[in-house]
Write a protein that holds these residues in place. Structure first.
Motif, PDB file in Angstrom:
ATOM      1  N   MET A 253       0.899  -1.217  -0.130  1.00  0.00           N
ATOM      2  CA  MET A 253      -0.095  -0.186  -0.026  1.00  0.00           C
ATOM      3  C   MET A 253       0.932   1.195   0.154  1.00  0.00           C
ATOM      4  O   MET A 253       0.676   2.240  -0.762  1.00  0.00           O
ATOM      5  N   SER A 254       2.090   1.194   0.836  1.00  0.00           N
ATOM      6  CA  SER A 254       2.817   2.313   0.738  1.00  0.00           C
ATOM      7  C   SER A 254       3.439   2.695  -0.597  1.00  0.00           C
ATOM      8  O   SER A 254       3.605   3.679  -1.049  1.00  0.00           O
ATOM      9  N   ALA A 255       3.780   1.418  -1.356  1.00  0.00           N
ATOM     10  CA  ALA A 255       4.307   1.571  -2.545  1.00  0.00           C
ATOM     11  C   ALA A 255       3.203   2.399  -3.728  1.00  0.00           C
ATOM     12  O   ALA A 255       3.635   3.198  -4.568  1.00  0.00           O
ATOM     13  N   TRP A 256       1.882   2.001  -3.703  1.00  0.00           N
ATOM     14  CA  TRP A 256       1.073   2.445  -4.340  1.00  0.00           C
ATOM     15  C   TRP A 256       0.633   4.047  -3.990  1.00  0.00           C
ATOM     16  O   TRP A 256       0.637   4.715  -4.954  1.00  0.00           O
ATOM     17  N   VAL A 257       0.676   4.253  -2.679  1.00  0.00           N
ATOM     18  CA  VAL A 257       0.506   5.680  -2.379  1.00  0.00           C
ATOM     19  C   VAL A 257       1.816   6.441  -2.735  1.00  0.00           C
ATOM     20  O   VAL A 257       1.480   7.739  -3.386  1.00  0.00           O
ATOM     21  N   LEU A 258       2.728   5.879  -2.546  1.00  0.00           N
ATOM     22  CA  LEU A 258       4.012   6.871  -3.016  1.00  0.00           C
ATOM     23  C   LEU A 258       4.152   7.018  -4.426  1.00  0.00           C
ATOM     24  O   LEU A 258       4.616   7.965  -4.978  1.00  0.00           O
ATOM     25  N   GLY A 259       3.778   6.008  -5.243  1.00  0.00           N
ATOM     26  CA  GLY A 259       3.778   6.010  -6.469  1.00  0.00           C
ATOM     27  C   GLY A 259       2.669   6.925  -7.230  1.00  0.00           C
ATOM     28  O   GLY A 259       2.867   7.647  -8.247  1.00  0.00           O
ATOM     29  N   LEU A 260       1.290   6.858  -6.924  1.00  0.00           N
ATOM     30  CA  LEU A 260       0.210   7.613  -7.211  1.00  0.00           C
ATOM     31  C   LEU A 260      -0.072   9.181  -6.733  1.00  0.00           C
ATOM     32  O   LEU A 260      -0.724   9.882  -7.398  1.00  0.00           O
TER      33      LEU A 260
END
Length: 311
Positions: A253-260
């Protein structure tokens, strides 16, 4: 400079498509190896294997029904109604958001950027729906196999046990099994009907189940034991996957948030305050900063993707 921004946006779309293909390459390779191994084992089982269907092969009648649109399988895999309604709705909403952003900022370079963002959002939305549907199907399949084994152990034929067990299964697995039974009524064998009905969902356990049913119907053997072992193994695998997802959910979830978060925040801030972003749009230094931000965002998204996939 607008042309350079357009090329950068197209490059981002190509990178996203390449990531999607690359993420499924290993799974496709592993599936192909398992198919070849299953075919070799069936070839050594005896001369009666000539009529057996290949694992994952298209049944008689073709992989796609006549008149079916190319995106219907994707919509069915995402538990969405087939036809033109959903694609037209998605395209219409994307064009509306693009028009609002372009009219708000008064520049055409927002068109490719908004199209890229809308594509990423739709891709994420479809991926979540597909993953949820596959997870629900896999969780319902062990109970169906247990019921199938129980009915077969009472003396029913495998086809009759399959039909009786289907009536006791809730949705969404019930829809797939009903489609299988409708194919059997049209003349297909049970294994071929199951392979054709499960093809849009791309679930390996359903392909294995189709092979087990085909071997049991054409050659014979204790299919109930194999099905019982499949059910136990699928329950253990589902429990292990749930534990893994619970352990790695924060990182993914951190990867998705940081990416988008950066591109979405930039677009929202540009729409809310166009005057603040005018220097970025019209000044040469702003163009360089914008291209640098796009390059850094692409590199960061790729690294976060690798991090999430490595877990």
């Amino acid at each position: 400079m607008v042309f350079a921004l357009l090329l950068a946006s197209v490059a981002m779309v190509l990178v996203a498509a390449a990531l999607a293909l690359w993420s499924g390459a290993s799974a496709r390779e592993q599936r192909q190896v398992s198919l070849q191994h299953a075919e070799q084992r069936l070839a050594r089982s005896g001369p009666g294997n000539a009529a057996l269907p290949e694992l994952g092969s298209a049944p008689a009648g073709g992989a796609r029904a006549r008149g079916e649109r190319p995106w219907d399988a994707l919509l069915r895999r995402a538990a969405l109604p087939t036809g033109w309604r959903v694609p037209l709705l998605v395209v219409g909403m994307s064009l509306l958001a693009t028009w609002i952003a372009t009219a708000r900022l008064g520049t055409w370079w927002m068109v490719p950027i908004m199209l890229v963002l809308c594509t990423l959002v739709v891709w994420f939305w479809l991926g979540r729906r597909i993953a949820n549907l596959q997870r629900r199907l896999l969780r319902q399949l062990p109970d169906f196999l247990d019921n199938l084994v129980r009915l077969a152990g009472l003396g029913n034929s495998l086809q009759m046990a399959f039909q009786t067990a289907t009536a006791q299964v809730p949705m969404p697995l019930r829809g797939l099994l009903d489609t299988t039974l409708s194919y059997t009524r049209s003349g297909l064998d049970l294994d071929r009907a199951l392979a054709q009905a499960s093809q849009p969902y791309r679930l390996e356990p359903l392909n294995v189940l189709a092979v087990v049913l085909g071997v049991s119907v054409r050659i014979g053997g204790r299919a109930d034991q194999i099905l019982q072992r499949m059910s136990d193994f699928m329950r253990d695998l589902d429990q292990a996957q749930q534990e893994l997802m619970a352990t790695t959910s924060e990182t993914r979830m951190s990867a998705w948030v940081l990416g988008l978060l950066p591109p979405i925040c930039a677009v929202l801030m540009a729409i809310a305050s166009p005057d603040f972003f005018q220097p970025v749009i019209h000044e040469p230094l702003g163009h360089k900063l914008l291209l640098g931000a796009l390059a850094l965002e692409t590199a960061g998204a790729f690294l976060l993707y690798r991090l999430a996939k490595s877990i």
